[in-house]
Every structure is written in structure tokens, then in C-alpha cells.
Design a protein around this motif. Structure first.
Motif, mmCIF file in Angstrom:
data_model
loop_
_atom_site.group_PDB
_atom_site.id
_atom_site.type_symbol
_atom_site.label_atom_id
_atom_site.label_comp_id
_atom_site.label_asym_id
_atom_site.label_seq_id
_atom_site.Cartn_x
_atom_site.Cartn_y
_atom_site.Cartn_z
ATOM 1 N N TYR A 59 0.823 -1.209 0.000
ATOM 2 C CA TYR A 59 0.000 0.000 0.000
ATOM 3 C C TYR A 59 0.854 1.256 0.000
ATOM 4 C CZ TYR A 59 -3.886 -3.063 0.916
ATOM 5 O OH TYR A 59 -4.825 -4.034 0.803
ATOM 6 N N ASP A 60 2.152 1.100 -0.174
ATOM 7 C CA ASP A 60 3.075 2.238 -0.211
ATOM 8 C C ASP A 60 2.868 2.993 -1.531
ATOM 9 O OD1 ASP A 60 5.098 4.065 -0.034
ATOM 10 O OD2 ASP A 60 6.726 2.596 -0.032
ATOM 11 N N SER A 61 2.381 4.233 -1.471
ATOM 12 C CA SER A 61 2.082 4.986 -2.696
ATOM 13 C C SER A 61 3.326 5.341 -3.484
ATOM 14 C CB SER A 61 1.299 6.258 -2.359
ATOM 15 O OG SER A 61 2.090 7.119 -1.565
ATOM 16 N N ASN A 62 4.502 5.364 -2.852
ATOM 17 C CA ASN A 62 5.731 5.682 -3.578
ATOM 18 C C ASN A 62 6.108 4.599 -4.574
ATOM 19 O OD1 ASN A 62 6.028 8.058 -2.186
ATOM 20 N ND2 ASN A 62 7.243 7.115 -0.560
ATOM 21 N N ILE A 63 5.738 3.369 -4.296
ATOM 22 C CA ILE A 63 6.106 2.267 -5.179
ATOM 23 C C ILE A 63 5.217 2.238 -6.429
ATOM 24 C CG2 ILE A 63 4.609 0.479 -4.222
ATOM 25 C CD1 ILE A 63 8.262 -0.126 -4.967
ATOM 26 N N LEU A 64 4.093 2.940 -6.396
ATOM 27 C CA LEU A 64 3.166 2.906 -7.523
ATOM 28 C C LEU A 64 3.666 3.668 -8.742
ATOM 29 C CD1 LEU A 64 -0.230 3.363 -5.684
ATOM 30 C CD2 LEU A 64 0.873 1.245 -6.405
ATOM 31 N N GLU A 65 4.577 4.566 -8.555
ATOM 32 C CA GLU A 65 5.115 5.349 -9.673
ATOM 33 C C GLU A 65 6.125 4.495 -10.447
ATOM 34 O OE1 GLU A 65 5.597 8.399 -12.241
ATOM 35 O OE2 GLU A 65 4.144 8.317 -10.621
ATOM 36 N N PRO A 66 5.874 4.266 -11.739
ATOM 37 C CA PRO A 66 6.836 3.466 -12.509
ATOM 38 C C PRO A 66 8.190 4.172 -12.564
ATOM 39 C CG PRO A 66 5.118 4.352 -13.940
ATOM 40 C CD PRO A 66 4.754 4.713 -12.537
ATOM 41 N N SER A 67 9.223 3.397 -12.635
ATOM 42 C CA SER A 67 10.565 3.972 -12.651
ATOM 43 C C SER A 67 10.787 4.794 -13.917
ATOM 44 C CB SER A 67 11.617 2.867 -12.558
ATOM 45 O OG SER A 67 11.676 2.162 -13.778
ATOM 46 N N VAL A 68 11.732 5.680 -13.818
ATOM 47 C CA VAL A 68 12.082 6.521 -14.969
ATOM 48 C C VAL A 68 12.531 5.645 -16.129
ATOM 49 C CG1 VAL A 68 13.668 8.300 -15.790
ATOM 50 C CG2 VAL A 68 12.645 8.498 -13.517
ATOM 51 N N LEU A 69 13.280 4.613 -15.843
ATOM 52 C CA LEU A 69 13.768 3.714 -16.892
ATOM 53 C C LEU A 69 12.609 3.041 -17.628
ATOM 54 C CD1 LEU A 69 16.084 2.357 -18.371
ATOM 55 C CD2 LEU A 69 16.080 0.598 -16.591
ATOM 56 N N VAL A 70 11.625 2.566 -16.884
ATOM 57 C CA VAL A 70 10.462 1.919 -17.513
ATOM 58 C C VAL A 70 9.738 2.911 -18.411
ATOM 59 C CG1 VAL A 70 8.191 0.884 -17.071
ATOM 60 C CG2 VAL A 70 10.170 0.183 -15.707
ATOM 61 N N VAL A 73 11.762 3.539 -21.606
ATOM 62 C CA VAL A 73 11.678 2.395 -22.525
ATOM 63 C C VAL A 73 10.326 2.388 -23.234
ATOM 64 C CG1 VAL A 73 11.568 -0.134 -22.641
ATOM 65 C CG2 VAL A 73 13.383 0.980 -21.315
ATOM 66 N N VAL A 74 9.264 2.599 -22.484
ATOM 67 C CA VAL A 74 7.924 2.606 -23.077
ATOM 68 C C VAL A 74 7.778 3.765 -24.057
ATOM 69 C CG1 VAL A 74 5.456 2.920 -22.585
ATOM 70 C CG2 VAL A 74 6.827 1.354 -21.197
ATOM 71 N N PHE A 75 8.225 4.951 -23.681
ATOM 72 C CA PHE A 75 8.129 6.098 -24.586
ATOM 73 C C PHE A 75 8.965 5.883 -25.847
ATOM 74 C CE2 PHE A 75 6.933 9.572 -21.255
ATOM 75 C CZ PHE A 75 5.663 9.016 -21.162
ATOM 76 N N THR A 76 10.163 5.362 -25.688
ATOM 77 C CA THR A 76 11.023 5.110 -26.853
ATOM 78 C C THR A 76 10.372 4.097 -27.783
ATOM 79 O OG1 THR A 76 13.006 5.619 -25.579
ATOM 80 C CG2 THR A 76 13.310 4.344 -27.592
ATOM 81 N N PHE A 77 9.853 3.018 -27.219
ATOM 82 C CA PHE A 77 9.187 2.010 -28.045
ATOM 83 C C PHE A 77 7.946 2.592 -28.718
ATOM 84 C CE2 PHE A 77 6.015 -1.270 -28.775
ATOM 85 C CZ PHE A 77 6.718 -2.087 -29.646
ATOM 86 N N THR A 78 7.184 3.413 -27.999
ATOM 87 C CA THR A 78 5.977 4.029 -28.562
ATOM 88 C C THR A 78 6.325 4.929 -29.748
ATOM 89 O OG1 THR A 78 4.865 3.963 -26.414
ATOM 90 C CG2 THR A 78 3.983 5.505 -28.041
ATOM 91 N N ILE A 79 7.346 5.744 -29.587
ATOM 92 C CA ILE A 79 7.764 6.640 -30.675
ATOM 93 C C ILE A 79 8.251 5.822 -31.864
ATOM 94 C CG2 ILE A 79 9.429 8.428 -31.348
ATOM 95 C CD1 ILE A 79 9.268 9.378 -28.366
ATOM 96 N N PHE A 80 9.064 4.798 -31.588
ATOM 97 C CA PHE A 80 9.551 3.936 -32.669
ATOM 98 C C PHE A 80 8.385 3.266 -33.389
ATOM 99 C CE2 PHE A 80 10.445 -0.431 -33.983
ATOM 100 C CZ PHE A 80 11.280 -0.161 -35.068
#
Length: 162
Positions: A59-70, A73-80
Motif C-alpha cells: 500500500y506504499d504509494s511511492n512504489i506505484l510510480e513506474p521507474s524513470v527507466l520503464v 523504454v515505453v516512450f522510446t518504443f511508442t515513438i519507434f
């Protein structure tokens, strides 16, 4: 503007003019406007998936934020995926269609997946070097960008529709 000749293929044939740098930049600007909502959707999906996965564990709300790396990667793949899908499908993104620009292989055929991967990496490098690769057509006799040279592709200006 230099002229290029294409061989017979499923695309238009004949002499084509290389589009100006400014036309290319305007097409990139149009595509950027279209890409923003696509990136917003992918960010929402990443956040939603990470919340669903991590809410089961803690239930730790800090863990819910995806990492910058993730996210990167998702943004790079989306743009590609955005660009490669349009390039492979018909050689034109929506911005390129508006400015009558088409991407083709050097031999005049459709662009292959391998070429889109190389072109995407080359375009990223072109941008990383303060955009120099995008302005390379000013120095190249054939009007090619760095990513055109690396991927064996070129941009052509299509004739006006009648």
C-alpha cells in the motif's frame, strides 16, 4: 534541390525532388503534435499497469510510480512504433502526407523493418548531436540526412495532386 530517379515499383516512378529541410522540419512538427496524445495514452497504460501490479503487493504509494527507466523504454518504443508503422505501411507519417513527403529505400522500394530500426537510431543520434544530422542535407550533394545515409533510405517530394 537535387533530383533523384526511382526505378519501377508499386510507388510512383520518375524524377522526384528532394524535399527542403524546412518542409521536413514542418512534417516533424506536425508528427510531434500527433505523437503527444499517443505518448499520453502509453503513459496512462504504464501507470495503470504499475498500479494494478504493485497495489496487490503493498500500500506504499511511492512504489506505484513506474521507474524513470520503464517510462523511457515505453516512450522510446511508442515513438519507434508510431514512426515505423507509418514508414512501413506507406512510407508516410501523417505529417509527411500533409507536406507531400515519402520515405523510400534507395532502390525505390518500400522501407523494411530493419531500415526503420536503423533510421530511428540514426535520427536519435542526429538529434543528440544538436540536430546536425537533420541539417546534413545542406552539405550532402544528394540531400540526405544522417539517418537516410545509415538506413539506406531517402525522402522524396511527391507531386501535387491534380
Amino acid at each position: 534541390m537535387s533530383k533523384i530517379h526511382k526505378n519501377a515499383s508499386s510507388h510512383p516512378t520518375g524524377e522526384f525532388t528532394v524535399p527542403s529541410i524546412w518542409r521536413h522540419i514542418l512534417a516533424i512538427f506536425y508528427d510531434s503534435i500527433l505523437l503527444v496524445p499517443v505518448l499520453m495514452l502509453s503513459a496512462s497504460l504504464v501507470l495503470g499497469i504499475s498500479k494494478a501490479l504493485f497495489s496487490l503487493q503493498t500500500y506504499d504509494s511511492n512504489i506505484l510510480e513506474p521507474s524513470v527507466l520503464v517510462r523511457q523504454v515505453v516512450f522510446t518504443f511508442t515513438i519507434f512504433a508510431f514512426f515505423s508503422w507509418f514508414w512501413i505501411k506507406n512510407g508516410q507519417t501523417l505529417g509527411m502526407q500533409a507536406w507531400r513527403i515519402r520515405l523510400i529505400s534507395i532502390d525505390g522500394t518500400r522501407v523494411k523493418l530493419k531500415q526503420t530500426v536503423i533510421r530511428f537510431i540514426g535520427a536519435t543520434l542526429s538529434l543528440a548531436f544538436l540536430g546536425l544530422g537533420y541539417f546534413w542535407p545542406l552539405f550532402d550533394s544528394q540531400g540526405r540526412t544522417w539517418h537516410d545515409i545509415l538506413s539506406g533510405t531517402r525522402l522524396i517530394l511527391l507531386p501535387k495532386r491534380k
